[in-house]
Scaffold this motif. Structure first.
Motif, PDB file in Angstrom:
ATOM      1  N   ALA A  32       0.864  -1.186   0.000  1.00  0.00           N
ATOM      2  CA  ALA A  32       0.000   0.000   0.000  1.00  0.00           C
ATOM      3  C   ALA A  32       0.899   1.233   0.000  1.00  0.00           C
ATOM      4  O   ALA A  32       1.627   1.473  -0.957  1.00  0.00           O
ATOM      5  CB  ALA A  32      -0.953  -0.049   1.193  1.00  0.00           C
ATOM      6  N   GLY A  33       0.933   1.992   1.111  1.00  0.00           N
ATOM      7  CA  GLY A  33       1.783   3.187   1.153  1.00  0.00           C
ATOM      8  C   GLY A  33       3.256   2.879   1.364  1.00  0.00           C
ATOM      9  O   GLY A  33       4.118   3.738   1.183  1.00  0.00           O
ATOM     10  N   GLY A  34       3.545   1.653   1.779  1.00  0.00           N
ATOM     11  CA  GLY A  34       4.934   1.228   1.996  1.00  0.00           C
ATOM     12  C   GLY A  34       5.599   1.835   3.217  1.00  0.00           C
ATOM     13  O   GLY A  34       6.802   1.650   3.424  1.00  0.00           O
ATOM     14  N   ASP A  53       1.270  -4.576  -5.858  1.00  0.00           N
ATOM     15  CA  ASP A  53       1.015  -3.155  -5.590  1.00  0.00           C
ATOM     16  C   ASP A  53      -0.476  -2.825  -5.743  1.00  0.00           C
ATOM     17  O   ASP A  53      -1.071  -3.075  -6.805  1.00  0.00           O
ATOM     18  CB  ASP A  53       1.857  -2.318  -6.581  1.00  0.00           C
ATOM     19  CG  ASP A  53       1.882  -0.847  -6.211  1.00  0.00           C
ATOM     20  OD1 ASP A  53       1.112  -0.448  -5.310  1.00  0.00           O
ATOM     21  OD2 ASP A  53       2.662  -0.094  -6.830  1.00  0.00           O
ATOM     22  N   LEU A  54      -1.056  -2.245  -4.693  1.00  0.00           N
ATOM     23  CA  LEU A  54      -2.479  -1.868  -4.724  1.00  0.00           C
ATOM     24  C   LEU A  54      -2.664  -0.431  -5.199  1.00  0.00           C
ATOM     25  O   LEU A  54      -3.796   0.020  -5.378  1.00  0.00           O
ATOM     26  CB  LEU A  54      -3.084  -1.999  -3.315  1.00  0.00           C
ATOM     27  CG  LEU A  54      -2.921  -3.349  -2.613  1.00  0.00           C
ATOM     28  CD1 LEU A  54      -3.511  -3.283  -1.200  1.00  0.00           C
ATOM     29  CD2 LEU A  54      -3.612  -4.454  -3.417  1.00  0.00           C
ATOM     30  N   ASN A  55      -1.572   0.305  -5.391  1.00  0.00           N
ATOM     31  CA  ASN A  55      -1.662   1.762  -5.589  1.00  0.00           C
ATOM     32  C   ASN A  55      -2.313   2.189  -6.901  1.00  0.00           C
ATOM     33  O   ASN A  55      -2.788   3.313  -6.995  1.00  0.00           O
ATOM     34  CB  ASN A  55      -0.274   2.397  -5.490  1.00  0.00           C
ATOM     35  CG  ASN A  55       0.161   2.512  -4.043  1.00  0.00           C
ATOM     36  OD1 ASN A  55      -0.228   3.448  -3.359  1.00  0.00           O
ATOM     37  ND2 ASN A  55       0.921   1.527  -3.559  1.00  0.00           N
ATOM     38  N   GLY A  98      -2.466  13.849  13.012  1.00  0.00           N
ATOM     39  CA  GLY A  98      -1.330  13.777  13.941  1.00  0.00           C
ATOM     40  C   GLY A  98      -0.378  12.635  13.660  1.00  0.00           C
ATOM     41  O   GLY A  98       0.608  12.452  14.381  1.00  0.00           O
ATOM     42  N   ILE A  99      -0.656  11.837  12.638  1.00  0.00           N
ATOM     43  CA  ILE A  99       0.228  10.695  12.360  1.00  0.00           C
ATOM     44  C   ILE A  99       1.544  11.205  11.770  1.00  0.00           C
ATOM     45  O   ILE A  99       1.555  11.870  10.726  1.00  0.00           O
ATOM     46  CB  ILE A  99      -0.447   9.692  11.401  1.00  0.00           C
ATOM     47  CG1 ILE A  99      -1.607   8.986  12.108  1.00  0.00           C
ATOM     48  CG2 ILE A  99       0.551   8.688  10.864  1.00  0.00           C
ATOM     49  CD1 ILE A  99      -2.404   8.049  11.236  1.00  0.00           C
ATOM     50  N   ALA A 100       2.603  10.901  12.455  1.00  0.00           N
ATOM     51  CA  ALA A 100       3.968  11.162  11.959  1.00  0.00           C
ATOM     52  C   ALA A 100       4.113  12.558  11.338  1.00  0.00           C
ATOM     53  O   ALA A 100       3.660  13.550  11.905  1.00  0.00           O
ATOM     54  CB  ALA A 100       4.375  10.062  10.984  1.00  0.00           C
ATOM     55  N   LEU A 164      -7.602  -9.081   1.552  1.00  0.00           N
ATOM     56  CA  LEU A 164      -7.218  -7.675   1.733  1.00  0.00           C
ATOM     57  C   LEU A 164      -8.356  -6.868   2.356  1.00  0.00           C
ATOM     58  O   LEU A 164      -9.522  -7.282   2.324  1.00  0.00           O
ATOM     59  CB  LEU A 164      -6.773  -7.047   0.406  1.00  0.00           C
ATOM     60  CG  LEU A 164      -7.702  -7.074  -0.810  1.00  0.00           C
ATOM     61  CD1 LEU A 164      -8.859  -6.109  -0.682  1.00  0.00           C
ATOM     62  CD2 LEU A 164      -6.898  -6.755  -2.064  1.00  0.00           C
ATOM     63  N   ILE A 165      -7.980  -5.741   2.918  1.00  0.00           N
ATOM     64  CA  ILE A 165      -8.966  -4.786   3.439  1.00  0.00           C
ATOM     65  C   ILE A 165      -9.393  -3.908   2.267  1.00  0.00           C
ATOM     66  O   ILE A 165      -8.536  -3.374   1.549  1.00  0.00           O
ATOM     67  CB  ILE A 165      -8.357  -3.895   4.535  1.00  0.00           C
ATOM     68  CG1 ILE A 165      -7.873  -4.755   5.706  1.00  0.00           C
ATOM     69  CG2 ILE A 165      -9.362  -2.854   5.019  1.00  0.00           C
ATOM     70  CD1 ILE A 165      -7.021  -3.994   6.709  1.00  0.00           C
ATOM     71  N   SER A 166     -10.694  -3.774   2.061  1.00  0.00           N
ATOM     72  CA  SER A 166     -11.165  -2.909   0.968  1.00  0.00           C
ATOM     73  C   SER A 166     -11.722  -1.591   1.499  1.00  0.00           C
ATOM     74  O   SER A 166     -11.589  -0.549   0.845  1.00  0.00           O
ATOM     75  CB  SER A 166     -12.230  -3.621   0.137  1.00  0.00           C
ATOM     76  OG  SER A 166     -13.282  -4.052   0.966  1.00  0.00           O
TER      77      SER A 166
HETATM   78  C1  LIG Z   1       8.804   7.540  10.178  1.00  0.00           C
HETATM   79  C2  LIG Z   1       7.444   6.928  10.353  1.00  0.00           C
HETATM   80  C3  LIG Z   1       6.647   7.341  11.410  1.00  0.00           C
HETATM   81  C4  LIG Z   1       5.385   6.791  11.580  1.00  0.00           C
HETATM   82  N1  LIG Z   1       4.627   7.223  12.631  1.00  0.00           N
HETATM   83  C5  LIG Z   1       3.388   6.738  12.793  1.00  0.00           C
HETATM   84  C6  LIG Z   1       2.561   7.211  13.834  1.00  0.00           C
HETATM   85  O1  LIG Z   1       2.909   8.121  14.594  1.00  0.00           O
HETATM   86  N2  LIG Z   1       1.331   6.647  13.967  1.00  0.00           N
HETATM   87  C7  LIG Z   1       0.872   5.680  13.105  1.00  0.00           C
HETATM   88  O2  LIG Z   1      -0.254   5.215  13.262  1.00  0.00           O
HETATM   89  N3  LIG Z   1       1.636   5.227  12.102  1.00  0.00           N
HETATM   90  C8  LIG Z   1       2.864   5.728  11.916  1.00  0.00           C
HETATM   91  N4  LIG Z   1       3.632   5.265  10.868  1.00  0.00           N
HETATM   92  C9  LIG Z   1       3.113   4.196   9.983  1.00  0.00           C
HETATM   93  C10 LIG Z   1       2.196   4.740   8.890  1.00  0.00           C
HETATM   94  O3  LIG Z   1       0.980   5.155   9.500  1.00  0.00           O
HETATM   95  C11 LIG Z   1       1.851   3.709   7.830  1.00  0.00           C
HETATM   96  O4  LIG Z   1       0.984   4.331   6.956  1.00  0.00           O
HETATM   97  C12 LIG Z   1       1.147   2.435   8.243  1.00  0.00           C
HETATM   98  O5  LIG Z   1       1.765   1.770   9.267  1.00  0.00           O
HETATM   99  C13 LIG Z   1       1.086   1.395   7.133  1.00  0.00           C
HETATM  100  O6  LIG Z   1       0.334   1.855   6.061  1.00  0.00           O
HETATM  101  P1  LIG Z   1       0.909   1.729   4.598  1.00  0.00           P
HETATM  102  O7  LIG Z   1      -0.191   2.135   3.697  1.00  0.00           O
HETATM  103  O8  LIG Z   1       2.187   2.447   4.474  1.00  0.00           O
HETATM  104  O9  LIG Z   1       1.095   0.134   4.478  1.00  0.00           O
HETATM  105  P2  LIG Z   1       2.314  -0.718   3.913  1.00  0.00           P
HETATM  106  O10 LIG Z   1       3.562  -0.356   4.615  1.00  0.00           O
HETATM  107  O11 LIG Z   1       2.326  -0.705   2.426  1.00  0.00           O
HETATM  108  O12 LIG Z   1       1.813  -2.168   4.377  1.00  0.00           O
HETATM  109  C14 LIG Z   1       1.828  -2.543   5.732  1.00  0.00           C
HETATM  110  C15 LIG Z   1       1.344  -3.986   5.850  1.00  0.00           C
HETATM  111  O13 LIG Z   1      -0.048  -4.078   5.571  1.00  0.00           O
HETATM  112  C16 LIG Z   1      -0.310  -4.898   4.430  1.00  0.00           C
HETATM  113  N5  LIG Z   1      -1.375  -4.212   3.690  1.00  0.00           N
HETATM  114  C17 LIG Z   1      -1.325  -2.938   3.204  1.00  0.00           C
HETATM  115  N6  LIG Z   1      -2.525  -2.606   2.690  1.00  0.00           N
HETATM  116  C18 LIG Z   1      -3.344  -3.659   2.888  1.00  0.00           C
HETATM  117  C19 LIG Z   1      -4.705  -3.908   2.575  1.00  0.00           C
HETATM  118  N7  LIG Z   1      -5.501  -3.001   1.998  1.00  0.00           N
HETATM  119  N8  LIG Z   1      -5.231  -5.117   2.926  1.00  0.00           N
HETATM  120  C20 LIG Z   1      -4.455  -6.047   3.542  1.00  0.00           C
HETATM  121  N9  LIG Z   1      -3.160  -5.876   3.839  1.00  0.00           N
HETATM  122  C21 LIG Z   1      -2.617  -4.690   3.507  1.00  0.00           C
HETATM  123  C22 LIG Z   1       1.023  -5.017   3.692  1.00  0.00           C
HETATM  124  O14 LIG Z   1       1.125  -6.240   2.984  1.00  0.00           O
HETATM  125  C23 LIG Z   1       2.008  -4.943   4.854  1.00  0.00           C
HETATM  126  O15 LIG Z   1       2.128  -6.209   5.462  1.00  0.00           O
HETATM  127  C24 LIG Z   1       4.899   5.789  10.674  1.00  0.00           C
HETATM  128  C25 LIG Z   1       5.705   5.371   9.591  1.00  0.00           C
HETATM  129  C26 LIG Z   1       6.965   5.934   9.425  1.00  0.00           C
HETATM  130  C27 LIG Z   1       7.802   5.491   8.254  1.00  0.00           C
END
Ligand SMILES: Cc1cc2nc3c(=O)[nH]c(=O)nc-3n(C[C@H](O)[C@H](O)[C@H](O)COP(=O)(O)OP(=O)(O)OC[C@H]3O[C@@H](n4cnc5c(N)ncnc54)[C@H](O)[C@@H]3O)c2cc1C
Length: 297
Positions: A32-34, A53-55, A98-100, A164-166
């Protein structure tokens, strides 16, 4: 450090993503967002051989309000914070904004956050306090799972292989409802040291009809604070009740000492967050406009 070698696959639709992951097997992950997955891969704590990639899937990022609030799984935290549709649930704005830091908020998705089920993540206590339902799609078809049944343990969810979560569905509260989410953070780009989500509904005479109180970060999953909810229900919420809520939150917290602070510091912080969050939720339930932001210390 670079991640291990992996093959990159694009999904055209959610059903295509599920089919691809089913075929690729256990060595494959959705991307997702990675913002959690890529750092883990760089540290070689996660070593998938395939990323799906779901993007590029259309119509997966949205906030819609029709009967309930519906948030597409690929919606970025920043888009939720900016959405007018969350105005009836300002607790969602408190959380998303407030996230990050802006970089993480513009890449990270609500679906990825919940799928990760990081105990220090911000979404779980908020979605629990608002009674959200997680919509999923897997090889066995669609499911609707109450968020309290979805997050099972630290980094563990009810998702089946290749599921997956939709969408996240959140019931819209009626009148005289208000919530607030506050986290204590050392600085913006780090996860919280403690957090507290409260959602209240008042009766016409402003006694508390219903309350949901969840403590985040200080346990393996967000913890429901039943004793705090009991204190609030059927009462005019005044300083005495808020003080009891503070005590109930401190009693249930299970902090450990680490780089974010001592166990005692975090317990005191959780109590302080409870006081501020209940006061803000109460004002919002009474119709006042209250800005809430995380506390940094
Ligand atoms: C520096 C930093 C600080 C952060 N601080 C915070 C914070 O303060 N609070 C907070 O809440 N988060 C924080 N985060 C995490 C951020 O919120 C991420 O967005 C979140 O953890 C994961 O979302 P993503 O979309 O990036 O998922 P990804 O990193 O792409 O995926 C995370 C996991 O979920 C799975 N996945 C992704 N999408 C789906 C889907 N739709 N269905 C099923 N599985 C799926 C992937 O396979 C993987 O295993 C931080 C991240 C960083 C890098």
């Amino acid at each position: 450090m670079y991640p291990g070698a992996f093959a990159y696959h694009r999904a055209k639709s959610y059903s295509d993503a599920v089919a691809q992951l089913s075929e690729l097997g256990e060595d494959a992950k959705f991307l997702a967002g990675g913002q959690s997955l890529i750092p883990l891969m760089k540290l070689r704590l996660s070593t998938p051989r395939h990323l799906v990639d779901l993007n590029l899937i259309p119509e997966t990022s949205y906030v819609r309000s029709n009967g309930a609030l519906r948030i597409g799984a690929m919606t970025r935290h920043a888009d939720i914070a900016a959405s007018n549709d969350v105005s009836r649930l300002p607790i969602l704005h408190d959380c998303a904004a407030g996230i990050a830091d802006p970089q993480v908020r513009h890449m990270g998705t609500i679906g990825g956050s919940i799928a990760e089920a990081d105990p220090t993540g911000d979404w779980a206590p908020v979605l629990l306090a608002t009674g959200a339902t997680v919509k999923t799609l897997g090889p066995g078809g669609e499911r609707s799972i109450d968020i309290s049944q979805f997050i099972l343990d630290a980094f563990t969810t009810a998702l089946e292989p290749a599921e997956l979560i939709s969408e996240i569905e959140i019931p819209l509260p009626g009148g005289r409802s208000g919530g607030a989410y506050i986290a204590l953070k050392r600085c913006a780009p780090v996860y919280a040291s403690a957090s507290l989500a409260v959602q209240l509904t008042l009766n016409d005479d402003h006694t508390c009809k219903d309350a949901r109180v969840y403590l985040g970060v200080l346990g393996l999953t967000a913890t429901r604070v039943d004793a705090a909810e009991e204190v609030l229900r059927n009462q005019q919420v005044r300083a005495q009740q808020i003080e009891k809520v503070r005590g109930a939150v401190m009693d249930i917290a299970e902090p450990t000492s680490d780089m974010r602070g001592s166990a005692d510091y975090k317990r005191q912080a959780a109590g302080a967050l409870a006081k501020v969050a209940v006061e803000a939720a109460l004002k919002r339930a009474r119709g006042e406009h209250v800005e809430v932001s995380h506390l940094y210390a």
